[in-house]
Design an enzyme around this catalytic site. Structure first.
Site, PDB file in Angstrom:
ATOM      1  N   GLY A  12       0.775  -1.229   0.000  1.00 26.07           N
ATOM      2  CA  GLY A  12       0.000   0.000   0.000  1.00 26.07           C
ATOM      3  C   GLY A  12       0.808   1.282   0.000  1.00 26.07           C
ATOM      4  O   GLY A  12       0.331   2.330   0.455  1.00 26.07           O
ATOM      5  N   ASN A  14       1.623   3.019  -2.608  1.00 29.93           N
ATOM      6  CA  ASN A  14       0.935   3.944  -3.530  1.00 29.93           C
ATOM      7  C   ASN A  14      -0.315   4.509  -2.875  1.00 29.93           C
ATOM      8  O   ASN A  14      -0.637   5.684  -3.021  1.00 29.93           O
ATOM      9  CB  ASN A  14       0.576   3.229  -4.834  1.00 29.93           C
ATOM     10  CG  ASN A  14       1.755   3.146  -5.783  1.00 29.93           C
ATOM     11  OD1 ASN A  14       2.108   4.131  -6.413  1.00 29.93           O
ATOM     12  ND2 ASN A  14       2.370   1.987  -5.870  1.00 29.93           N
ATOM     13  N   ILE A  93      -7.027  -9.660 -11.867  1.00 25.57           N
ATOM     14  CA  ILE A  93      -7.546  -9.131 -13.142  1.00 25.57           C
ATOM     15  C   ILE A  93      -8.927  -8.533 -12.866  1.00 25.57           C
ATOM     16  O   ILE A  93      -9.790  -9.222 -12.298  1.00 25.57           O
ATOM     17  CB  ILE A  93      -7.671 -10.267 -14.191  1.00 25.57           C
ATOM     18  CG1 ILE A  93      -6.313 -10.939 -14.404  1.00 25.57           C
ATOM     19  CG2 ILE A  93      -8.248  -9.745 -15.510  1.00 25.57           C
ATOM     20  CD1 ILE A  93      -5.270 -10.058 -15.035  1.00 25.57           C
ATOM     21  N   ASN A 108      -4.891   2.678 -13.366  1.00 27.34           N
ATOM     22  CA  ASN A 108      -3.911   1.728 -12.823  1.00 27.34           C
ATOM     23  C   ASN A 108      -2.524   2.344 -12.888  1.00 27.34           C
ATOM     24  O   ASN A 108      -2.222   3.136 -13.795  1.00 27.34           O
ATOM     25  CB  ASN A 108      -3.938   0.426 -13.651  1.00 27.34           C
ATOM     26  CG  ASN A 108      -2.934  -0.605 -13.143  1.00 27.34           C
ATOM     27  OD1 ASN A 108      -2.871  -0.890 -11.960  1.00 27.34           O
ATOM     28  ND2 ASN A 108      -2.115  -1.132 -14.055  1.00 27.34           N
ATOM     29  N   HIS A 110       1.367   1.301 -13.353  1.00 28.37           N
ATOM     30  CA  HIS A 110       2.201   0.171 -13.767  1.00 28.37           C
ATOM     31  C   HIS A 110       3.663   0.595 -13.673  1.00 28.37           C
ATOM     32  O   HIS A 110       4.015   1.691 -14.137  1.00 28.37           O
ATOM     33  CB  HIS A 110       1.855  -0.279 -15.195  1.00 28.37           C
ATOM     34  CG  HIS A 110       2.665  -1.451 -15.659  1.00 28.37           C
ATOM     35  ND1 HIS A 110       2.423  -2.739 -15.233  1.00 28.37           N
ATOM     36  CD2 HIS A 110       3.743  -1.507 -16.471  1.00 28.37           C
ATOM     37  CE1 HIS A 110       3.334  -3.537 -15.773  1.00 28.37           C
ATOM     38  NE2 HIS A 110       4.135  -2.831 -16.528  1.00 28.37           N
ATOM     39  N   ASP A 151      -2.965  -3.757 -19.102  1.00 26.56           N
ATOM     40  CA  ASP A 151      -2.056  -2.612 -19.277  1.00 26.56           C
ATOM     41  C   ASP A 151      -2.190  -1.993 -20.676  1.00 26.56           C
ATOM     42  O   ASP A 151      -1.227  -1.457 -21.221  1.00 26.56           O
ATOM     43  CB  ASP A 151      -0.586  -3.047 -19.046  1.00 26.56           C
ATOM     44  CG  ASP A 151      -0.376  -3.657 -17.673  1.00 26.56           C
ATOM     45  OD1 ASP A 151       0.469  -4.561 -17.552  1.00 26.56           O
ATOM     46  OD2 ASP A 151      -1.081  -3.252 -16.737  1.00 26.56           O
ATOM     47  N   GLU A 181       6.138   6.444  -9.301  1.00 30.55           N
ATOM     48  CA  GLU A 181       4.788   6.003  -8.950  1.00 30.55           C
ATOM     49  C   GLU A 181       4.102   6.932  -7.949  1.00 30.55           C
ATOM     50  O   GLU A 181       2.938   7.345  -8.166  1.00 30.55           O
ATOM     51  CB  GLU A 181       4.830   4.589  -8.368  1.00 30.55           C
ATOM     52  CG  GLU A 181       5.279   3.540  -9.368  1.00 30.55           C
ATOM     53  CD  GLU A 181       5.304   2.165  -8.774  1.00 30.55           C
ATOM     54  OE1 GLU A 181       4.392   1.816  -8.019  1.00 30.55           O
ATOM     55  OE2 GLU A 181       6.252   1.426  -9.062  1.00 30.55           O
TER      56      GLU A 181
END
Ligand code: GRF
Length: 198
Positions: A12, A14, A93, A108, A110, A151, A181
């Protein structure tokens, strides 16, 4: 108020970056309504608790079938009526019924510069291992909208990060998180919140 739900699976960091930027007012007029984890053990749920944010676990193995899990995840999201769903280290997913219901409202983060090192099998440390194996001098992170692919949705933000001699996958992962990020994900949310008219 721009309502956000964050989906997590792990540490966590992010999520923490988003919480900090909402609490400081850097991301304006926004509330993190809930954190939904694919694992009960995710430290991200502890971070939510520390900040009085609702936390729930929707765990695949608790359900008889994928369909039942998918339905439970959608129902859990719907409870919070989010304007934005943020995947922050979410390793499941995203079910098609969720993508359809929240079309163009799911983003999202990545840990590479898409279209490099992304798609099936590229997540977490595996991304950085592949970057180092290829001998790249630059990597980075990408925030993108989530569509039916892996992605593959429209890119919102990217930030480049230097690969340094002697980097291990762990050192590189940490640099990409710190220098990319944790910056571009809150910035993307800030822009979406500001442009939402909420
Ligand atoms: C990290 O590898 C990050 O690059 C990716 O998910 C992993 C865990 O992130 N997005 P977090 O610490 O759980 O936010």
């Amino acid at each position: 108020m721009f309502k956000v739900v964050v989906l997590v699976s792990g540490g966590g960091t992010n999520l923490q970056a988003i919480i900090d930027k909402v609490e400081s007012g850097y991301i304006p007029n926004t509330e993190i309504k809930a954190v939904i984890s694919s694992s009960r053990k995710a430290y991200a749920l502890e971070r939510a608790k520390q900040h009085n944010i609702a936390g729930e676990a929707v765990v695949r193995k608790d359900f008889e079938s994928k369909e039942a899990f998918d339905k439970a995840l959608l129902e859990t999201l719907d409870k919070y009526s989010p304007d934005l769903v943020v995947l922050a280290g979410y390793l499941v997913i995203v079910p098609e019924i969720v993508i359809k219901k929240y079309s163009n409202k799911i983003i999202n983060i990545h840990p590479s510069l898409i279209p490099s090192f992304c798609g099936d099998g590229f997540y977490g440390l595996k991304v950085h291992e592949a970057v180092l194996a290829r001998g790249c001098k630059v990597t980075g992170a990408t925030v993108h909208f989530v569509d039916e692919g892996t992605d593959t949705g429209p890119i919102i933000k990217q930030k480049a990060v230097e690969v340094l001699p002697g980097d291990t996958p762990e050192i590189l992962q940490r640099r990409v998180m710190e220098q990319a990020e944790w910056i571009i994900l809150p910035d993307a949310i800030k822009e979406l919140a500001e442009n939402s008219g909420k």
